[in-house]
Scaffold this motif. Structure first.
Motif, PDB file in Angstrom:
ATOM      1  N   ASN A 110      71.634  25.768 -59.476  1.00 23.15           N
ATOM      2  CA  ASN A 110      70.240  25.434 -59.746  1.00 23.15           C
ATOM      3  C   ASN A 110      69.333  26.139 -58.734  1.00 23.15           C
ATOM      4  N   VAL A 139      66.311  25.627 -57.781  1.00 22.75           N
ATOM      5  CA  VAL A 139      65.554  24.731 -56.892  1.00 22.75           C
ATOM      6  C   VAL A 139      66.443  24.265 -55.743  1.00 22.75           C
ATOM      7  N   ASN A 140      67.725  23.960 -56.064  1.00 21.45           N
ATOM      8  CA  ASN A 140      68.642  23.581 -54.993  1.00 21.45           C
ATOM      9  C   ASN A 140      68.831  24.736 -54.017  1.00 21.45           C
ATOM     10  N   LEU A 177      66.037  24.776 -51.607  1.00 22.38           N
ATOM     11  CA  LEU A 177      66.112  23.680 -50.634  1.00 22.38           C
ATOM     12  C   LEU A 177      67.190  23.954 -49.592  1.00 22.38           C
ATOM     13  N   ALA A 232      55.393  27.205 -45.315  1.00 20.86           N
ATOM     14  CA  ALA A 232      54.466  27.931 -46.188  1.00 20.86           C
ATOM     15  C   ALA A 232      55.200  28.819 -47.189  1.00 20.86           C
ATOM     16  N   MET A 273      58.449  29.091 -48.087  1.00 20.58           N
ATOM     17  CA  MET A 273      59.407  28.454 -48.988  1.00 20.58           C
ATOM     18  C   MET A 273      58.715  27.505 -49.956  1.00 20.58           C
ATOM     19  N   VAL A 274      57.562  26.931 -49.547  1.00 20.13           N
ATOM     20  CA  VAL A 274      56.807  26.091 -50.485  1.00 20.13           C
ATOM     21  C   VAL A 274      56.333  26.945 -51.659  1.00 20.13           C
ATOM     22  N   LEU A 275      55.904  28.178 -51.362  1.00 17.76           N
ATOM     23  CA  LEU A 275      55.466  29.059 -52.447  1.00 17.76           C
ATOM     24  C   LEU A 275      56.640  29.452 -53.336  1.00 17.76           C
ATOM     25  N   LEU A 302      59.294  27.642 -53.921  1.00 15.29           N
ATOM     26  CA  LEU A 302      59.594  26.449 -54.714  1.00 15.29           C
ATOM     27  C   LEU A 302      58.588  26.299 -55.844  1.00 15.29           C
ATOM     28  N   PHE A 303      57.340  26.535 -55.499  1.00 18.03           N
ATOM     29  CA  PHE A 303      56.211  26.500 -56.408  1.00 18.03           C
ATOM     30  C   PHE A 303      56.462  27.391 -57.625  1.00 18.03           C
ATOM     31  N   MET A 307      59.583  26.280 -59.706  1.00 19.77           N
ATOM     32  CA  MET A 307      59.296  25.096 -60.519  1.00 19.77           C
ATOM     33  C   MET A 307      58.488  25.465 -61.754  1.00 19.77           C
ATOM     34  N   LEU A 308      57.556  26.410 -61.605  1.00 21.03           N
ATOM     35  CA  LEU A 308      56.718  26.800 -62.738  1.00 21.03           C
ATOM     36  C   LEU A 308      57.499  27.592 -63.766  1.00 21.03           C
TER      37      LEU A 308
END
Lengths: 170, 351
Positions: free
Chosen positions: A30, A32-33, A36, A68, A70-72, A74-75, A78-79
């Motif tokens: 996955n 997303v995993n 993370l 910052a 890694m948040v992008l 993930l962002f 997810m989209l």
């Protein structure tokens, strides 16, 4: 404890964790995993910086990479809604070639580390070089020119990405 | 060594308990204040003046049915609210709550830890705080929750930049230290930092509203468009943790603002008062009075947060992004430039 100091224990545990999380990034199905696990890898690397007495680098590493960039990542993931069902399956030949190429890169990296201890790395000041004050002084006096060049490079990248992102360029 | 560990353990537990207690009673105060603003009575059934209402709310949360959606990622679904709560509680570690005091002959620091990169630590914890909301929103497998999570993360990243630049200006004013204790201590003599940083304070305040997802920036949980935002699928105490973390964040950001811009545990004519009372440095009464002064400031800030929530309507999403990038970011850069010039003439810059 067992003939090792606490620092060596911490180094061992952190190294084990960072390699394990690094492998999990590649092996988890996955995306997303994967992201993370990559965040966890960054935390372990920040721990290594702390062991090297570089607190500033450790915290900035967490703020910039984990907080910052890694948040992008993930962002975007997810989209995009990537699922295991529509994951493209590669042919075994491509997998083999990728494996060999990656292995050779590993070989080069390990080879470049061998003999690095003979380079005689320059010692700046004391072991307290990692604190904000000392790092700032060295950066803005001795390494001012490369520092400014790097900042101009970043600015150019920033302007370039804004230009690419624009819909209609006049 | 043992007394050190025990004293630190005690102060950890005390800070933890205070954070939870203040957050619990913030919910009560929010309901009372909103009632006052809307000419209602507010909660008044549980105990005198409804003072037991937070306990009743907490009990209700625990006894509600807990639902985990079948199609969600179970581990991440549970991790989300936990992560939000952990990061909210971690920020209290670097805040200096009062002056050092002698208790039983030994000097104790009224702070969990005074690291020399305290400000950066705060930013690090705040920047990983968004993961809880993102993970929770994504793991719910619900489009409204996902939209809420994406809104939350883009909002927090956008406002962190203006906030960071405002804090850089503050650090220049306070003589280039990143330790929260030193920032507070240097406001003991002379004026509080807000006198030198009025614009910086306003920018920081607006960004703090956005970072804590409070109205008028509560778009991630905008119920008119997104049902419940990122916690749509949550129920029982997991929802409670999300809501509770917001109040802890509000408490901690009020404490940080009071420490950065309003002198923390210092207050005007403090030394005259201590001299008149005949208290020597390091007395526990000084620590206690300073603690009281600090909490008065925090209480005022929390009340202003609530006052804004019950006064202003919510922003539209494009207005939020415009405000962050087109107004706050250039303003904070302007503030930084002005600060450098002012501090140069005050003689605070060292080369």
């Amino acid at each position: 404890m067992l003939g090792y100091t606490i620092t060596q224990w911490l180094f061992g545990i952190l190294s084990f964790l960072s390699i394990m999380f690094g492998l999990m990034v590649v092996f988890s199905r996955n995306p997303v995993n994967s992201v993370l696990y990559l965040v966890m890898t960054f935390f372990c690397i920040a721990g290594h910086y702390l062991l090297l007495n570089a607190q500033f680098l450790a915290v900035v590493h967490i703020v910039v990479y984990a907080g910052a960039i890694m948040v992008l990542f993930l962002f975007v993931i997810m989209l995009m809604d990537l699922n295991q069902e529509n994951e493209p399956q590669k042919a075994w030949l491509i997998k083999l070639i990728a494996g060999i190429a990656g292995g050779m890169l590993l070989f080069v990296l390990v080879g470049s580390l061998k003999g690095s201890e003979q380079l005689g790395l320059a010692q700046y000041g004391s072991s307290q070089i990692g604190t904000v004050k000392n790092l700032g002084k060295v950066l803005f006096s001795e390494f001012l020119f490369p520092f400014e060049i790097a900042s101009i490079l970043l600015l150019a990248a920033l302007v370039g990405s804004i230009m690419i992102g624009k819909k209609d360029i006049k | 060594m043992l007394t050190f560990i025990i004293s630190k353990l005690i102060i950890c537990v005390v800070v933890f308990a205070i954070s939870l207690a203040v957050a619990a009673y913030s919910t009560w105060w929010e309901r009372k204040l909103s009632a006052l603003l809307q000419d209602r009575v507010g909660p008044d059934r549980a105990g005198p003046f409804g003072l037991l209402q937070p306990l009743a709310d907490g009990g209700k949360m625990f006894f509600k049915e807990e639902i985990i959606p079948n199609v969600s990622n179970k581990f991440l679904f549970i991790l989300g609210p936990g992560l939000v709560m952990v990061t909210a509680l971690m920020t209290g570690a670097v805040i200096p709550w009062a002056k050092d005091a002698y208790i039983g002959g030994a000097l104790y620091s009224m702070q969990i830890t005074d690291i020399n990169i305290g400000v950066l630590y705060l930013f690090g914890v705040v920047s990983i705080g968004v993961y809880g909301i993102m993970i929770g929103g994504w793991a719910s497998n619900n489009k409204y929750a996902l939209l809420g999570a994406i809104r939350a993360s883009s909002q927090m990243i956008s406002y962190e930049i203006a906030m960071g630049i405002a804090v850089i200006a503050l650090i220049i004013t306070s003589g280039g230290t990143l330790s929260l204790r030193e920032i507070v201590e240097q406001q003991d003599a002379g004026f509080a930092n807000v006198v030198w940083q009025p614009l910086g304070f306003i920018i920081f305040f607006v960004c703090a509203l956005a970072e804590t997802n409070r109205a008028p920036f509560d778009l991630p949980e905008c119920e008119a468009e997104l049902v419940g935002g990122y916690h749509t699928e949550y129920s029982s105490m997991k929802l409670g943790l999300f809501l509770f973390a917001e109040y802890i964040n509000m408490f901690i950001s009020s404490a940080v603002m009071a420490a950065f811009y309003f002198g923390g545990y210092n207050f005007p004519f403090a030394h005259e008062l201590y001299d008149a009372m005949g208290l020597a440095d390091g007395s526990k009464w000084i620590a206690l009075i300073g603690f009281g002064a600090y909490f008065t400031k925090i209480f005022i800030f929390i009340s202003v947060f609530m006052w804004i929530r019950w006064t202003l309507p919510r922003f539209r999403y494009d207005q939020l992004m415009n405000l962050g990038w087109r107004y706050l970011l250039p303003l904070s850069l302007l503030n930084l430039g002005i600060t450098v010039v002012v501090e140069f003439f005050r003689g605070n810059l060292h080369f």
